[in-house]
Design a protein around this motif. Structure first.
Motif, PDB file in Angstrom:
ATOM      1  N   VAL A  35      -8.507  41.739   2.798  1.00  0.00           N
ATOM      2  CA  VAL A  35      -7.656  41.534   1.351  1.00  0.00           C
ATOM      3  C   VAL A  35      -6.216  41.050   2.068  1.00  0.00           C
ATOM      4  CG1 VAL A  35      -5.966  42.615  -0.556  1.00  0.00           C
ATOM      5  CG2 VAL A  35      -8.594  43.387   0.115  1.00  0.00           C
ATOM      6  N   LEU A  36      -5.765  39.968   1.247  1.00  0.00           N
ATOM      7  CA  LEU A  36      -4.538  39.337   1.830  1.00  0.00           C
ATOM      8  C   LEU A  36      -3.661  39.674   0.749  1.00  0.00           C
ATOM      9  CD1 LEU A  36      -5.467  35.778   3.133  1.00  0.00           C
ATOM     10  CD2 LEU A  36      -5.668  38.097   4.297  1.00  0.00           C
ATOM     11  N   ASP A  37      -2.666  40.497   1.119  1.00  0.00           N
ATOM     12  CA  ASP A  37      -1.559  41.162   0.237  1.00  0.00           C
ATOM     13  C   ASP A  37      -0.373  40.264   0.226  1.00  0.00           C
ATOM     14  OD1 ASP A  37      -0.206  42.522  -1.775  1.00  0.00           O
ATOM     15  OD2 ASP A  37       0.180  44.430  -0.478  1.00  0.00           O
ATOM     16  N   GLU A  38       0.252  39.844  -0.692  1.00  0.00           N
ATOM     17  CA  GLU A  38       1.646  39.123  -0.600  1.00  0.00           C
ATOM     18  C   GLU A  38       1.281  38.000   0.095  1.00  0.00           C
ATOM     19  OE1 GLU A  38       3.858  39.561  -2.423  1.00  0.00           O
ATOM     20  OE2 GLU A  38       4.225  41.928  -2.902  1.00  0.00           O
ATOM     21  N   ALA A  39       0.390  37.320  -0.131  1.00  0.00           N
ATOM     22  CA  ALA A  39      -0.178  36.050   0.907  1.00  0.00           C
ATOM     23  C   ALA A  39       0.920  34.836   0.819  1.00  0.00           C
ATOM     24  CB  ALA A  39      -1.401  35.496   0.267  1.00  0.00           C
ATOM     25  N   ASP A  40       1.735  34.834  -0.291  1.00  0.00           N
ATOM     26  CA  ASP A  40       2.516  33.721  -0.389  1.00  0.00           C
ATOM     27  C   ASP A  40       3.647  33.931   0.862  1.00  0.00           C
ATOM     28  OD1 ASP A  40       3.281  35.740  -1.677  1.00  0.00           O
ATOM     29  OD2 ASP A  40       4.418  34.590  -3.320  1.00  0.00           O
ATOM     30  N   GLU A  41       3.976  35.498   0.972  1.00  0.00           N
ATOM     31  CA  GLU A  41       5.071  35.482   1.775  1.00  0.00           C
ATOM     32  C   GLU A  41       4.639  35.440   3.157  1.00  0.00           C
ATOM     33  OE1 GLU A  41       8.145  36.920   1.565  1.00  0.00           O
ATOM     34  OE2 GLU A  41       8.194  36.867  -0.596  1.00  0.00           O
ATOM     35  N   MET A  42       3.346  35.879   3.548  1.00  0.00           N
ATOM     36  CA  MET A  42       2.952  35.678   5.027  1.00  0.00           C
ATOM     37  C   MET A  42       2.914  34.094   5.172  1.00  0.00           C
ATOM     38  SD  MET A  42      -0.291  38.566   5.367  1.00  0.00           S
ATOM     39  CE  MET A  42      -1.128  38.187   3.871  1.00  0.00           C
ATOM     40  N   LEU A  43       2.620  33.120   4.286  1.00  0.00           N
ATOM     41  CA  LEU A  43       2.634  31.975   4.479  1.00  0.00           C
ATOM     42  C   LEU A  43       4.037  31.132   4.814  1.00  0.00           C
ATOM     43  CD1 LEU A  43      -0.163  30.188   2.530  1.00  0.00           C
ATOM     44  CD2 LEU A  43      -0.411  30.872   4.839  1.00  0.00           C
ATOM     45  N   ASP A  44       4.839  31.715   3.996  1.00  0.00           N
ATOM     46  CA  ASP A  44       6.289  31.493   3.956  1.00  0.00           C
ATOM     47  C   ASP A  44       7.048  32.068   5.307  1.00  0.00           C
ATOM     48  OD1 ASP A  44       8.461  30.257   2.960  1.00  0.00           O
ATOM     49  OD2 ASP A  44       9.183  31.890   1.639  1.00  0.00           O
TER      50      ASP A  44
ATOM     51  N   ILE B 154      -1.461  28.175  -0.431  1.00  0.00           N
ATOM     52  CA  ILE B 154      -2.483  29.636  -0.886  1.00  0.00           C
ATOM     53  C   ILE B 154      -3.774  28.878  -1.276  1.00  0.00           C
ATOM     54  CG2 ILE B 154      -2.880  31.419  -2.521  1.00  0.00           C
ATOM     55  CD1 ILE B 154      -0.863  32.124  -0.100  1.00  0.00           C
ATOM     56  N   ALA B 155      -3.670  27.862  -2.144  1.00  0.00           N
ATOM     57  CA  ALA B 155      -4.736  26.973  -2.701  1.00  0.00           C
ATOM     58  C   ALA B 155      -5.615  26.499  -1.578  1.00  0.00           C
ATOM     59  CB  ALA B 155      -4.413  26.072  -3.746  1.00  0.00           C
ATOM     60  N   HIS B 156      -4.816  25.976  -0.661  1.00  0.00           N
ATOM     61  CA  HIS B 156      -5.550  25.424   0.588  1.00  0.00           C
ATOM     62  C   HIS B 156      -6.392  26.653   1.399  1.00  0.00           C
ATOM     63  CE1 HIS B 156      -6.853  23.034   4.194  1.00  0.00           C
ATOM     64  NE2 HIS B 156      -6.147  24.151   4.934  1.00  0.00           N
ATOM     65  N   LEU B 157      -5.793  27.610   1.689  1.00  0.00           N
ATOM     66  CA  LEU B 157      -6.295  28.696   2.042  1.00  0.00           C
ATOM     67  C   LEU B 157      -7.662  29.403   1.541  1.00  0.00           C
ATOM     68  CD1 LEU B 157      -5.409  30.135   5.089  1.00  0.00           C
ATOM     69  CD2 LEU B 157      -4.472  31.859   3.626  1.00  0.00           C
ATOM     70  N   ALA B 158      -7.282  29.302   0.209  1.00  0.00           N
ATOM     71  CA  ALA B 158      -8.466  30.098  -0.650  1.00  0.00           C
ATOM     72  C   ALA B 158      -9.613  29.117  -0.746  1.00  0.00           C
ATOM     73  CB  ALA B 158      -8.140  30.037  -2.222  1.00  0.00           C
ATOM     74  N   SER B 159      -9.390  27.744  -0.563  1.00  0.00           N
ATOM     75  CA  SER B 159     -10.543  26.820  -0.865  1.00  0.00           C
ATOM     76  C   SER B 159     -11.511  26.665   0.329  1.00  0.00           C
ATOM     77  CB  SER B 159      -9.971  25.410  -0.835  1.00  0.00           C
ATOM     78  OG  SER B 159      -9.332  24.870   0.192  1.00  0.00           O
TER      79      SER B 159
ATOM     80  N   LEU C 229     -11.764  37.043  -5.015  1.00  0.00           N
ATOM     81  CA  LEU C 229     -10.759  37.102  -6.123  1.00  0.00           C
ATOM     82  C   LEU C 229      -9.581  36.357  -5.600  1.00  0.00           C
ATOM     83  CD1 LEU C 229     -11.102  40.678  -7.565  1.00  0.00           C
ATOM     84  CD2 LEU C 229     -12.113  38.447  -8.474  1.00  0.00           C
ATOM     85  N   LEU C 230      -8.930  35.521  -6.343  1.00  0.00           N
ATOM     86  CA  LEU C 230      -7.458  34.978  -6.096  1.00  0.00           C
ATOM     87  C   LEU C 230      -6.696  35.227  -7.341  1.00  0.00           C
ATOM     88  CD1 LEU C 230      -5.755  32.980  -4.599  1.00  0.00           C
ATOM     89  CD2 LEU C 230      -6.506  31.051  -5.918  1.00  0.00           C
ATOM     90  N   VAL C 231      -5.717  36.215  -7.097  1.00  0.00           N
ATOM     91  CA  VAL C 231      -5.172  37.070  -7.919  1.00  0.00           C
ATOM     92  C   VAL C 231      -3.413  36.804  -8.193  1.00  0.00           C
ATOM     93  CG1 VAL C 231      -4.367  39.131  -8.968  1.00  0.00           C
ATOM     94  CG2 VAL C 231      -6.697  38.915  -8.058  1.00  0.00           C
ATOM     95  N   SER C 232      -2.834  36.492  -8.950  1.00  0.00           N
ATOM     96  CA  SER C 232      -1.258  36.326  -9.027  1.00  0.00           C
ATOM     97  C   SER C 232      -0.877  36.990 -10.011  1.00  0.00           C
ATOM     98  CB  SER C 232      -1.004  34.811  -9.402  1.00  0.00           C
ATOM     99  OG  SER C 232      -1.344  34.248 -10.535  1.00  0.00           O
ATOM    100  N   ALA C 233       0.144  38.010  -9.634  1.00  0.00           N
ATOM    101  CA  ALA C 233       0.763  39.063 -10.409  1.00  0.00           C
ATOM    102  C   ALA C 233       2.055  39.344  -9.920  1.00  0.00           C
ATOM    103  CB  ALA C 233      -0.221  40.227 -10.560  1.00  0.00           C
TER     104      ALA C 233
END
Length: 572
Positions: free
Chosen positions: A152-161, A192-197, A39-43
């Motif tokens: 599970v990667l929680d707050e994945a965008d924060e971790m990349l940032d 995130i899209a790159h990590l997901a792919s 799952l790739l979830v944005s919320a």
């Protein structure tokens, strides 16, 4: 059963916690088409994501048995960007899985790694941790992911940032190919899209409505203030709203220390959170808020990531956030899981245009006003006194006897006056504040028209040459001003208006910093060395006029208009 397709132990735990029905994101992960898939979830923050991934992975962990066998190597791994968020996730999963016999272990920076190693050696069904500490345990052979069924990667965008890409890739590479991979993120940037792919297979994309723009359960207010009365306005807002608990955000540790001391002097039960505190001190501060021993928390952005207080009803931005994303993240500490909350921006006249642009970018339309006055707060105090449970609860025998004795010696008016004085003696003192009276521009803000608001302090086009710094990333690393700006602001402890031109080359990037903030920026970067994956160094001598780097490339300014860009190129 309010939560469909959930095993009985989890359903019972949710019912005991008062979860009447799933939130939108929890409903989405329970849809039949999401079962067993990546799952790739944005919320949006506060939408119930922790419970969402907790129930999403439970079929993979429990099967049909409903109970865990003796703990061994972990079956699930949850990765979160900060210690506070990881420990919060651990607490949530502990009660959610309490009736299944689950062992949930945390591995986070700031804690004793030897104790964590012993816990891992004893066995755990679910491990929750931060990227750096998890990688350390993996490299030392303390963490075995051979039997992992879900990550599970929680707050994945924060971790990349925050610069954890390499750590995340190292962790994901160490997991079995058969595991499920769930990524939860407030936003879905290219990283995130790159990590997901790369690491997900046939992932289902879930975008929960309301993930972008203002939070429906948060009432946004913008309060005009005089710059020298910001602290007074904070005092009156805390007294006016009178929320069970509140967070006041500042941009620097020094601002946190100053405001915390000021609130304590006025009688508020307050704690502080900033990067200079140890993990033990942070834990004590958060526990004081949960136990209601403290009502107000003064914090920086980094320290407050992942804080979830059920009673939090008020967020005050004593200093403007760095950008719209930070505004939404701060505000999202309240209005969580269906509860209502209030987010208040304090806006001095000099920062009006910047505030307007930020609000437009966040999709927020606040109610503008001046700060609460002494008269308004005293009127509310009167109403609150009349509605206080002390006046409505029946008296016991001992209280009735003392009341009769007092009534025999004092008049009703004297007793009422004494009660009022006693009630007011426990309230923090009010402050006289003034309303600057400026009005928000009815025209679309500059951010909405694709322009940038003028710089504060006259850096833009003012003939003052900035100080240049070099970053060791460039086009080859997919460097992008939109992603570099938040990182520079956080690591350098500056605002966006302190950043001038950003010039991106193949292997490096050069950034112009306002000369009045360059030394502060350099010192903050020095302190944060090792925090992020991007190396930053100052070009030229620490003092004196420094020339802009020569370049024949026409890289656009990150946030400056064409006129200022032409002037910059003329200087180079």
């Amino acid at each position: 059963m309010p939560f469909p397709l959930i095993s009985a132990p989890l359903a019972d735990a949710l019912a005991e916690r008062g979860y009447a029905e799933p939130t939108a994101v929890q409903n989405a992960v329970l849809e039949p088409q999401a079962a067993g898939r990546d799952l790739l979830v944005s919320a949006q923050t506060g939408s119930g994501k922790t419970i969402a991934f907790g129930i999403a992975i439970h079929p993979d962990l429990l099967g049909e048995a409903g109970q865990f066998e003796k703990a061994g190597t972990p079956l699930a791994l949850i990765v979160a960007p900060t210690r506070e968020l990881a420990l919060q996730v651990q607490r949530e999963l502990q009660w959610l899985y309490a009736k299944t016999g689950a062992v949930v272990t945390a591995c986070v920076g700031g804690m004793d790694p030897r104790r964590e190693a012993r816990a891992l050696d004893a066995g755990a069904h679910i491990v929750v941790g931060t990227p750096g500490r998890l990688r350390d345990h993996l490299e030392r052979g303390r963490l075995d992911l051979a039997t992992l069924r879900a990550i599970v990667l929680d707050e994945a965008d924060e971790m990349l940032d925050l610069g954890f890409r390499e750590d995340l890739e190292f962790i994901l590479d160490a997991t079995p190919d058969t595991r499920r991979t769930l990524m939860f993120s407030a936003t879905l940037p290219k990283g995130i899209a790159h990590l997901a792919s790369r690491y997900q297979k046939n992932a289902q994309r879930i975008a929960v409505a309301g993930a972008v723009g203002g939070h429906a359960d948060i009432e946004y207010r913008a309060v005009r203030v005089m710059q020298h009365e910001v602290e007074h306005a904070v005092v009156n807002l805390l007294r006016y709203v009178d929320a069970p608990s509140a967070i006041v955000f500042c941009n620097t540790r020094e601002s946190v220390r100053h405001l915390h001391a000021g609130l304590l002097e006025r009688g508020f039960s307050a704690v502080s959170l900033s990067g200079e505190l140890s993990q033990s001190e942070r834990n004590h501060a958060l526990q004081a808020l949960r136990d209601k021993r403290a009502r107000v928390c003064i914090a920086t952005d980094v320290a407050a990531r992942g804080i979830d207080l059920p009673s939090l009803g008020l967020v005050i931005h004593a200093e403007l956030p760095h950008d719209a994303e930070a505004l939404q993240h701060r505000s999202g500490r309240t209005g969580r899981a269906g509860r209502k909350g209030i987010s208040v921006l304090l806006v001095p006249r000099a920062k009006l245009r910047r505030a307007e642009g930020m609000l437009v970018a966040a999709g927020v339309q606040p109610t503008w006003s001046g700060p609460p006055t002494v008269e308004e707060i005293r009127a509310l105090d009167q109403q609150r006194l009349l509605q206080d449970p002390l006046l409505t609860e029946p008296a016991n025998e001992e209280d009735a006897g003392l009341a009769a004795a007092l009534a025999g010696e004092r008049s009703a008016e004297d007793l009422a006056a004494a009660l009022i004085r006693l009630y007011r003696s426990h309230l923090p003192a009010l402050e006289d504040v003034s309303d600057p009276g400026f009005r928000a521009d009815p025209r679309p803000a500059r951010a909405e028209r694709g322009e940038r608001a003028p710089r504060e302090g006259g850096h833009e086009g003012g003939g003052t040459e900035g100080v240049w710094f070099r970053l060791d990333v460039g086009r080859a690393n997919n460097a992008d001003p939109r992603r570099l700006l938040p990182m520079l602001c956080r690591r350098g402890d500056i605002n966006r208006q302190d950043i001038g031109a950003i010039r991106i080359f193949d292997r490096e990037t050069k950034v112009e910093i306002h000369p009045g903030r360059a030394d502060h920026f350099a010192e903050a970067i020095r302190r944060s060395a090792g925090v992020g994956a991007v190396g930053i160094e100052r070009l030229g001598a620490p003092s004196g006029r420094e020339r802009a780097p020569r370049t024949s490339e026409r890289t656009p300014r990150a946030d400056g208009p064409r006129k200022a860009e032409k002037k910059q190129r003329a200087r180079t």
